[in-house]
Write a protein that holds these residues in place. Structure first.
Motif, PDB file in Angstrom:
ATOM      1  N   ASP A 206       0.796  -1.224   0.000  1.00 33.17           N
ATOM      2  CA  ASP A 206       0.000   0.000   0.000  1.00 33.17           C
ATOM      3  C   ASP A 206       0.832   1.279   0.000  1.00 33.17           C
ATOM      4  N   ALA A 207       2.147   1.178  -0.013  1.00 29.82           N
ATOM      5  CA  ALA A 207       2.994   2.374   0.023  1.00 29.82           C
ATOM      6  C   ALA A 207       2.995   3.082  -1.328  1.00 29.82           C
ATOM      7  N   ILE A 208       3.343   4.362  -1.302  1.00 31.09           N
ATOM      8  CA  ILE A 208       3.681   5.082  -2.530  1.00 31.09           C
ATOM      9  C   ILE A 208       5.196   5.012  -2.663  1.00 31.09           C
ATOM     10  N   VAL A 209       5.662   4.509  -3.795  1.00 28.87           N
ATOM     11  CA  VAL A 209       7.085   4.297  -4.019  1.00 28.87           C
ATOM     12  C   VAL A 209       7.576   5.252  -5.095  1.00 28.87           C
ATOM     13  N   THR A 210       8.617   6.004  -4.774  1.00 24.90           N
ATOM     14  CA  THR A 210       9.285   6.813  -5.787  1.00 24.90           C
ATOM     15  C   THR A 210      10.669   6.226  -6.013  1.00 24.90           C
ATOM     16  N   THR A 211      11.244   6.501  -7.169  1.00 25.12           N
ATOM     17  CA  THR A 211      12.584   5.963  -7.448  1.00 25.12           C
ATOM     18  C   THR A 211      13.439   6.987  -8.165  1.00 25.12           C
ATOM     19  N   ASP A 212      14.731   6.725  -8.108  1.00 29.79           N
ATOM     20  CA  ASP A 212      15.671   7.410  -8.984  1.00 29.79           C
ATOM     21  C   ASP A 212      15.850   6.548 -10.232  1.00 29.79           C
ATOM     22  N   VAL A 213      17.057   6.378 -10.724  1.00 29.52           N
ATOM     23  CA  VAL A 213      17.254   5.704 -12.008  1.00 29.52           C
ATOM     24  C   VAL A 213      18.362   4.667 -11.916  1.00 29.52           C
ATOM     25  N   GLY A 214      18.106   3.481 -12.430  1.00 29.17           N
ATOM     26  CA  GLY A 214      19.141   2.462 -12.466  1.00 29.17           C
ATOM     27  C   GLY A 214      18.621   1.110 -12.032  1.00 29.17           C
ATOM     28  N   GLN A 215      19.520   0.282 -11.497  1.00 23.37           N
ATOM     29  CA  GLN A 215      19.138  -1.059 -11.089  1.00 23.37           C
ATOM     30  C   GLN A 215      18.018  -1.038 -10.056  1.00 23.37           C
ATOM     31  N   HIS A 216      18.140  -0.162  -9.060  1.00 24.48           N
ATOM     32  CA  HIS A 216      17.130  -0.102  -8.010  1.00 24.48           C
ATOM     33  C   HIS A 216      15.751   0.216  -8.582  1.00 24.48           C
ATOM     34  N   GLN A 217      15.721   1.040  -9.629  1.00 27.87           N
ATOM     35  CA  GLN A 217      14.464   1.405 -10.295  1.00 27.87           C
ATOM     36  C   GLN A 217      13.813   0.171 -10.916  1.00 27.87           C
ATOM     37  N   MET A 218      14.626  -0.655 -11.555  1.00 26.88           N
ATOM     38  CA  MET A 218      14.109  -1.874 -12.175  1.00 26.88           C
ATOM     39  C   MET A 218      13.656  -2.875 -11.116  1.00 26.88           C
ATOM     40  N   TRP A 219      14.414  -3.006 -10.047  1.00 23.36           N
ATOM     41  CA  TRP A 219      13.984  -3.912  -8.964  1.00 23.36           C
ATOM     42  C   TRP A 219      12.667  -3.444  -8.360  1.00 23.36           C
ATOM     43  N   ALA A 220      12.534  -2.120  -8.193  1.00 26.01           N
ATOM     44  CA  ALA A 220      11.274  -1.578  -7.656  1.00 26.01           C
ATOM     45  C   ALA A 220      10.111  -1.857  -8.595  1.00 26.01           C
ATOM     46  N   ALA A 221      10.368  -1.855  -9.903  1.00 28.15           N
ATOM     47  CA  ALA A 221       9.329  -2.147 -10.891  1.00 28.15           C
ATOM     48  C   ALA A 221       8.997  -3.634 -10.924  1.00 28.15           C
ATOM     49  N   GLN A 222       9.989  -4.470 -10.684  1.00 28.22           N
ATOM     50  CA  GLN A 222       9.784  -5.913 -10.787  1.00 28.22           C
ATOM     51  C   GLN A 222       9.143  -6.531  -9.547  1.00 28.22           C
ATOM     52  N   PHE A 223       9.555  -6.094  -8.361  1.00 26.31           N
ATOM     53  CA  PHE A 223       9.237  -6.850  -7.141  1.00 26.31           C
ATOM     54  C   PHE A 223       8.201  -6.189  -6.233  1.00 26.31           C
ATOM     55  N   TYR A 224       7.779  -4.966  -6.521  1.00 25.96           N
ATOM     56  CA  TYR A 224       6.673  -4.372  -5.762  1.00 25.96           C
ATOM     57  C   TYR A 224       5.423  -4.482  -6.625  1.00 25.96           C
ATOM     58  N   LYS A 225       4.369  -5.039  -6.087  1.00 17.39           N
ATOM     59  CA  LYS A 225       3.142  -5.257  -6.852  1.00 17.39           C
ATOM     60  C   LYS A 225       2.222  -4.046  -6.662  1.00 17.39           C
ATOM     61  N   TYR A 226       2.165  -3.195  -7.660  1.00 18.34           N
ATOM     62  CA  TYR A 226       1.388  -1.961  -7.557  1.00 18.34           C
ATOM     63  C   TYR A 226      -0.077  -2.240  -7.865  1.00 18.34           C
ATOM     64  N   LYS A 227      -0.945  -1.868  -6.929  1.00 22.30           N
ATOM     65  CA  LYS A 227      -2.356  -2.199  -7.039  1.00 22.30           C
ATOM     66  C   LYS A 227      -3.165  -1.159  -7.800  1.00 22.30           C
ATOM     67  N   LYS A 228      -2.662   0.078  -7.849  1.00 20.63           N
ATOM     68  CA  LYS A 228      -3.423   1.137  -8.506  1.00 20.63           C
ATOM     69  C   LYS A 228      -2.487   2.201  -9.062  1.00 20.63           C
ATOM     70  N   SER A 229      -3.038   3.049  -9.902  1.00 19.43           N
ATOM     71  CA  SER A 229      -2.255   4.088 -10.546  1.00 19.43           C
ATOM     72  C   SER A 229      -1.622   5.024  -9.532  1.00 19.43           C
ATOM     73  N   ARG A 230      -0.472   5.535  -9.907  1.00 20.31           N
ATOM     74  CA  ARG A 230       0.287   6.534  -9.147  1.00 20.31           C
ATOM     75  C   ARG A 230       0.820   6.011  -7.820  1.00 20.31           C
ATOM     76  N   GLN A 231       0.922   4.701  -7.695  1.00 19.60           N
ATOM     77  CA  GLN A 231       1.644   4.129  -6.557  1.00 19.60           C
ATOM     78  C   GLN A 231       3.136   4.162  -6.806  1.00 19.60           C
ATOM     79  N   LEU A 232       3.532   4.095  -8.083  1.00 13.82           N
ATOM     80  CA  LEU A 232       4.936   4.218  -8.466  1.00 13.82           C
ATOM     81  C   LEU A 232       5.124   5.551  -9.162  1.00 13.82           C
ATOM     82  N   ILE A 233       6.038   6.348  -8.644  1.00 10.55           N
ATOM     83  CA  ILE A 233       6.340   7.640  -9.251  1.00 10.55           C
ATOM     84  C   ILE A 233       7.821   7.631  -9.629  1.00 10.55           C
TER      85      ILE A 233
END
Length: 394
Positions: A206-233
């Protein structure tokens, strides 16, 4: 400040241009297909079309993948979801799209990170491209049919025309791909994927996750299951190092009831870590996680895999102490080296509800897999296991 929900005039104009012929053509193509696949992009997020996308997927009876910017427009916990597509997408998404006979694209621009080799992309499929921007149609990938309009408005009308389908055999095949090619997650030690998986579990997704750029960004995209829009910024194709902490502060100011977490690598954190002082000055309780491998990880990954381990300007192994820096700016700070230490620190940071920084130390050669080499077909996605079978030491 008064906020309204009115559409910009430009979107209205394009929505007014949606024709019955366009809608009927797409509905007929869906009816004729046996292996449909849906790709959701950032346009669906901007349009706030979560509900319509879900209804559309049920009607078409199709699996759904997304681009980085499309995260959350389709629930990442839904059984139809196959993960991200493209350079660091799942094999289930990349292989499934390659096998499909109809690819329906909702608000995505076919960036090079998504399509790989354009000549090989979805070569077995007819392509339907739905987007509000007419300049995106046929720009990178030729569409067999297109609809210009706001995604939400298009789907509201298209969903009334699509007959409920039964593609159970195709869906069963996609489910087998998902089981055969899961993302690799090793929680016996602290890794990027382990950090994101623990973050997901502790925040119940249920968190809102923001990221910078690089490997961590891809891991955040792969392993956090976003339930709705604008959870990942995230800054997406702009590739903006230093973007995340400011975005996280903004997200927290707009969603004070939500846990807001920024994921950064140590290279990115150096770009804008002074903004932790902004968070402490105004007591904005964000959580900054630094996935710290002491290198510029994504560039180093390419240097390892494709440039003979000739490392140039990617090693950051110096005496910089992020814990002392964070404490000097008034934040609570932790240094962690195990999964157990990370989870304890995260739970403590959530409970304290003050600006916190967690310096998570991982190995310098941890990599993002799967991976598709530049300018190759997404069906060429490979994993660490694939490289090991070839005798490649990475």
């Amino acid at each position: 400040i008064e906020f309204t929900s009115k559409e910009p005039e430009e979107i209205k104009r394009y929505s007014d241009s949606i024709t019955e012929d366009d809608l009927n053509t797409v509905a007929d193509m869906i009816k004729a297909s046996e292996k449909p696949f849906i790709l959701v992009g950032g346009g669906a997020v901007i349009s706030e079309a979560d509900k319509e996308v879900r209804e559309f997927a049920e009607l078409v009876d199709a699996p759904v993948c997304d681009s980085l910017m499309g995260k959350g427009a389709f629930d990442g916990t839904n059984k139809r979801y196959t993960g991200m597509i493209g350079m660091h997408g799942t094999k289930a998404s990349n292989f499934g799209v390659t096998e499909s006979d109809l690819l329906i694209v909702l608000g995505a621009r076919f960036s090079d990170r998504v399509i790989g080799n354009a000549k090989e992309f979805a070569k077995n499929a007819n392509i339907v491209h739905i987007d509000v921007d007419p300049s995106e149609i046929n720009k990178n990938i030729k569409a067999d049919a297109s609809i210009i309009g706001d995604i939400k408005e298009v789907l509201l009308r298209l969903n009334k025309k699509v007959e409920k389908k039964d593609n159970s055999q195709w869906m069963a095949h996609i489910e087998e791909l998902k089981k055969q090619y899961p993302l690799d997650l090793d929680k016996s030690k602290l890794t990027g994927p382990a950090v994101i998986d623990s973050l997901y579990n502790i925040t119940n997704g249920d968190a809102i996750v923001t990221t910078d750029v690089g490997q961590h960004q891809m891991w955040a995209a792969q392993f956090y299951k976003y339930k709705k829009s604008r959870q990942l910024i995230t800054s997406g194709g702009l590739g903006t190092m230093g973007y995340g902490v400011g975005a996280c502060i903004g997200a927290k100011m707009g969603n004070k009831d939500k846990i807001c977490v920024n994921i950064a690598g140590d290279g990115c954190f150096r770009m804008n870590m002074n903004e932790i002082a902004t968070a402490t000055r105004y007591n904005i309780p964000i959580i900054q996680i630094v996935i710290n491998n002491h290198v510029l990880g994504m560039v180093r990954q390419w240097q390892t895999l494709f440039y003979g381990k000739r490392y140039s300007n990617t090693v950051l192994n110096d005496a910089v102490d992020f814990v002392k820096i964070a404490e000097g700016m008034g934040a609570k700070a932790y240094r962690v080296t195990t999964v157990e230490e990370f989870e304890a620190a995260l739970k403590d940071a959530i409970e304290m509800n003050i600006p916190c920084v967690i310096d998570a130390q991982i190995d310098q050669d941890d990599k993002v897999f799967p991976m598709v080499p530049a300018n190759t077909a997404i069906s060429e996605a490979f994993s660490e296991e694939d490289l090991a079978e070839l005798g490649y030491d990475c």
